[in-house]
Scaffold this active site. Sequence first.
Site, PDB file in Angstrom:
ATOM      1  CB  SER A  14       6.700 -43.845 -14.997  1.00 55.95           C
ATOM      2  OG  SER A  14       5.627 -42.983 -14.671  1.00 55.95           O
TER       3      SER A  14
ATOM      4  NE  ARG B 118      -5.574 -44.382 -13.234  1.00 53.15           N
ATOM      5  CZ  ARG B 118      -5.941 -43.159 -12.871  1.00 53.15           C
ATOM      6  NH1 ARG B 118      -5.549 -42.679 -11.707  1.00 53.15           N
ATOM      7  NH2 ARG B 118      -6.694 -42.417 -13.653  1.00 53.15           N
TER       8      ARG B 118
ATOM      9  CB  CYS C 196       2.398 -41.470 -13.752  1.00 55.33           C
ATOM     10  SG  CYS C 196       2.969 -42.937 -12.880  1.00 55.33           S
TER      11      CYS C 196
ATOM     12  NE  ARG D 168      -6.482  -4.066  -2.939  1.00 55.05           N
ATOM     13  CZ  ARG D 168      -6.944  -4.216  -1.695  1.00 55.05           C
ATOM     14  NH1 ARG D 168      -6.094  -4.234  -0.683  1.00 55.05           N
ATOM     15  NH2 ARG D 168      -8.230  -4.344  -1.472  1.00 55.05           N
TER      16      ARG D 168
ATOM     17  NE  ARG E 261      -6.441   4.188   4.763  1.00 55.82           N
ATOM     18  CZ  ARG E 261      -7.734   3.960   4.455  1.00 55.82           C
ATOM     19  NH1 ARG E 261      -8.147   2.710   4.322  1.00 55.82           N
ATOM     20  NH2 ARG E 261      -8.568   4.952   4.293  1.00 55.82           N
TER      21      ARG E 261
ATOM     22  CE  LYS F 150      -3.773  -0.061   2.319  1.00 50.46           C
ATOM     23  NZ  LYS F 150      -4.174  -0.785   3.498  1.00 50.46           N
TER      24      LYS F 150
ATOM     25  N   GLY G  39      -8.189  -7.247   4.407  1.00 48.47           N
ATOM     26  CA  GLY G  39      -9.070  -7.481   5.533  1.00 48.47           C
ATOM     27  C   GLY G  39      -8.460  -8.236   6.695  1.00 48.47           C
TER      28      GLY G  39
ATOM     29  CE1 TYR H 229       5.288 -39.557 -18.015  1.00 50.67           C
ATOM     30  CE2 TYR H 229       7.299 -39.965 -19.257  1.00 50.67           C
ATOM     31  CZ  TYR H 229       6.268 -40.424 -18.442  1.00 50.67           C
ATOM     32  OH  TYR H 229       6.237 -41.744 -18.064  1.00 50.67           O
TER      33      TYR H 229
ATOM     34  CD  GLU I  11       4.441 -47.874  -8.099  1.00 46.22           C
ATOM     35  OE1 GLU I  11       3.303 -47.591  -7.676  1.00 46.22           O
ATOM     36  OE2 GLU I  11       4.696 -48.928  -8.710  1.00 46.22           O
TER      37      GLU I  11
ATOM     38  CG  HIS J  33     -10.161 -45.003  -4.468  1.00 38.93           C
ATOM     39  ND1 HIS J  33     -11.519 -44.886  -4.666  1.00 38.93           N
ATOM     40  CD2 HIS J  33      -9.690 -45.700  -5.517  1.00 38.93           C
ATOM     41  CE1 HIS J  33     -11.851 -45.497  -5.788  1.00 38.93           C
ATOM     42  NE2 HIS J  33     -10.750 -46.009  -6.320  1.00 38.93           N
TER      43      HIS J  33
ATOM     44  CG  MET K 119      -2.824  -7.451   9.521  1.00 41.00           C
ATOM     45  SD  MET K 119      -1.126  -7.143   9.043  1.00 41.00           S
ATOM     46  CE  MET K 119      -1.291  -6.927   7.277  1.00 41.00           C
TER      47      MET K 119
ATOM     48  CB  THR L 230       5.278 -38.913  -6.691  1.00 36.60           C
ATOM     49  OG1 THR L 230       4.096 -38.470  -7.378  1.00 36.60           O
ATOM     50  CG2 THR L 230       6.497 -38.669  -7.562  1.00 36.60           C
ATOM     51  CG  ASN L 231      -0.046 -40.694  -5.695  1.00 31.73           C
ATOM     52  OD1 ASN L 231       0.300 -39.524  -5.610  1.00 31.73           O
ATOM     53  ND2 ASN L 231      -1.017 -41.086  -6.494  1.00 31.73           N
ATOM     54  CG  ASP L 232       2.038 -46.671  -4.028  1.00 31.94           C
ATOM     55  OD1 ASP L 232       1.451 -46.667  -2.935  1.00 31.94           O
ATOM     56  OD2 ASP L 232       1.574 -47.203  -5.048  1.00 31.94           O
TER      57      ASP L 232
ATOM     58  NE  ARG M  20      -0.947 -48.865 -12.211  1.00 34.01           N
ATOM     59  CZ  ARG M  20      -1.490 -48.125 -11.240  1.00 34.01           C
ATOM     60  NH1 ARG M  20      -0.734 -47.270 -10.566  1.00 34.01           N
ATOM     61  NH2 ARG M  20      -2.768 -48.207 -10.959  1.00 34.01           N
TER      62      ARG M  20
END
Length: 853
Positions: free
Chosen positions: A742, A540, A809, A320, A90, A21, A99, A829, A723, A434, A101, A745-747, A596
Amino acid sequence: MKNVFLFNESYHMNKEILGGKGKNLVEMQRINLPIPNGMIVTTDGCREYFKNNNSLPTLIIDEIKAGIKRLELATGKTFGGENPLLVSVRSGAPVSMPGMMDTILNLGLNDKTVENIISRTNSEKFALESYVRFIEMFSEIVMGIDKEKFHKNKSNISSLREVIEIHKNFFKAETGKDFPQNPLDQLLFAVESIFGSWNNERADIYRNLYSISHDIGTAVVVQEMVFGNFNNLSGTGVAFTRNPSTGEKEVFGEYLLEAQGEDIVAGIRTPEPLHRLGTQLPEIYTQFIEIANILENHYRDMQDIEFTIENGKLFILQTRNGKRSPYASIKIGMDLVNENLITKEEAIMRIDTTLLPQLFTGNFDEKDLKNKKFLGKGLPGSAGVAVGKVALSCHSIKEGEDYILVRKETSPEDIKGMSLAKGIVTVKGGATSHGAVVARGMGKCCITGCESIKIDASEKFFTLGDTVVKEGDIISINGFNGDIYLDAVKLEPPRLDHNFREFISWCKDIKKLQVRMNADTPTDIIVGKSFGAEGVGLCRTEHMFFEDEKIWSVREMIIASNKEERDLALEKLLILQRKDFYEILKELSGCPMNVRLLDPPFHEFLPKTEKDIVKLADFTNRTFENIKERISELKEENPMLGHRGCRLAVTFPEIYEMQATAIIEAALQCKNENIPITLEIMIPFIGGISEFKYIKERILNKIALVFEENSDSIDFKLGTMMELPRACLLADEIAAESDFFSFGTNDLTQTTYGISRDDSIKFIDFYKEKNIMKRDPFQSIDTRGVGKLLTLAKTLGNETKPGIKIGVCGEHGGDPKSIEYFHDLGLDYVSCSPFRVPIAIVAAAQSKISKTN
């Protein structure tokens, strides 16, 4: 180090010191726009305040006093004098936190100066109303007194002077002190209060939500007051230089005459549309439009402007970069490029990828939302909004009608019901459970982890709070924030137009990372390609098994007592899978397809209800008891680390052999029909080279037989999902045999942390609150731990096989923060659900631009 500067002393300073500001006010003064004079107590001063045990150091107090003296000279007014200098105080952080502060207006009024204002303006009502407002704001913000108590005090009192006396007496009763009459004391209290508001609860939550540093602090802007409530030639307003909803190039805003800014914000009076100012005060309106154009051209972006008119004179109080809808964000960016104000790269960098999902799903009508009953809140699992009848089981969902599937948790068996439902709500699970993962893949709204829901499936209802919701009742769910409402909320439709498609093409021209989709059906392919996907990074095969009546052949294969029985079931599945793969390859028409092989443990496919167990017994000519016994035999204590993925292919090689046959035969059919193909086959859950070599050999032998039987062949690649930490550590050995990596990354996150992603919901928030984790590692990649494994695997893989193709993936493939990391790592990728493809494309382009600059 100096901590207090007048606006005209600050031209060389940045917003990290002056706050957003303050910096914009300084800049507007520099370019000679009409703004009230003022001074800034810097963010350095804020940090000194906290270092000094939440108290202003003597040095800063002296600087503030000296600054006021200089401001008196600049304005010709005196703090507490006959021609009183009144100021607003201010907050102004380096990052916009609207909003969060506090603000105090009319500071400098006291029993003496209010009389001087009356004498100079001949308006007792104006002066006394301003004093009442100041007492209320000061008491609430500085002293923490509930403002509602003041409103009760002035009910049925017509005299403003009487209200002031009652307010001051109440102030003393609450604080034990007289209301401060010295303007300098008022100012020092106010500055301390604004600095202190940096750590109030709402500001703290906001910074956590938007990943803003807690250490930067806020500046305080002390600015000469101008009064929109002075007379009928005075007013206040807020305007945008372009429509923040549609992006249209038109000044859009609202104003009120005889009002102060809080009257618009608080909704005390209904404001007028800005264009009517052209009728009431035409010269002011013309001047404002000119200034709006100057500001937009100067900042090269759509501006959000606050203004006040005092006795026929216009003042700009703030400008702003304006908040805007994702649709408007794209349109404004493209228009500014076409107007030669910014480059394509700048337009791309201005897009907030977290808001893009609204483009694909629409949103609730805000006006209608106010009329609906709020039931409760869960976790936002998949962005979007949905309205439909409650269904507590997949069997309750009828095709052609709108349903919200409400479940304790979902499993792959629910895939058909989920595909038919408009939205999904689960009691358990988090953002990578899931239900959430599948919902995002389908582009469906999903709320997870709503543990306040108590489902009574036998009676076909659930309770949420004090409300009983029966199956068939209509609810509305918001996957952006987790809110659930009773009855149908009106929807605003999604808006995908030529601007969106052209914008995505800009991003594709710039980005380096290829963006693929996770897709299991031809419909997924059509959706993903329309959003710009460049192939399939994860198909899958198990999701296909839950379509139509295929599940019964799968179950027949699983409960087989011997290889002969299993082969008979696999022959049926071969025909079905070949057709599935053919249709997907045909739709892809040459774009890469990564398939897969079967990954989940067997138990996920088996029936859960007695009705389905009876049906499976009839289907396979077995007894009910025999089926139950077989289900019990297949039960695992920790199935996610059990008999799944490549381990199934070690114990039952014929399963992967059938799938490989189906894939290759489908590809050969495409070749015969002159349909181009790019095929990759992926073995999941590999832990080391021995597993991979054993399975690879069986698959290649089977494929060789298919080539021989068809007197034809095709090119394909055979690779693996990475994995498990062990696979990453042995990536050099695996690369010798694998055509590509590949990262799942979840597992990989689960197995690196030793945390179940579905159970993590119970404690992850505590870890974030206590700053043990900065973010949920299942939502954004853990660059320090999991990232180290990715880096090691990439390095080792390239040492053995230079240039080996490597992608991601897991769900992280659609997360912008993770995508930035994958870009920096030099992966080839990312792959994500079809509806997250545009987000990934924009994020990939932003990553490339940010590293180029």
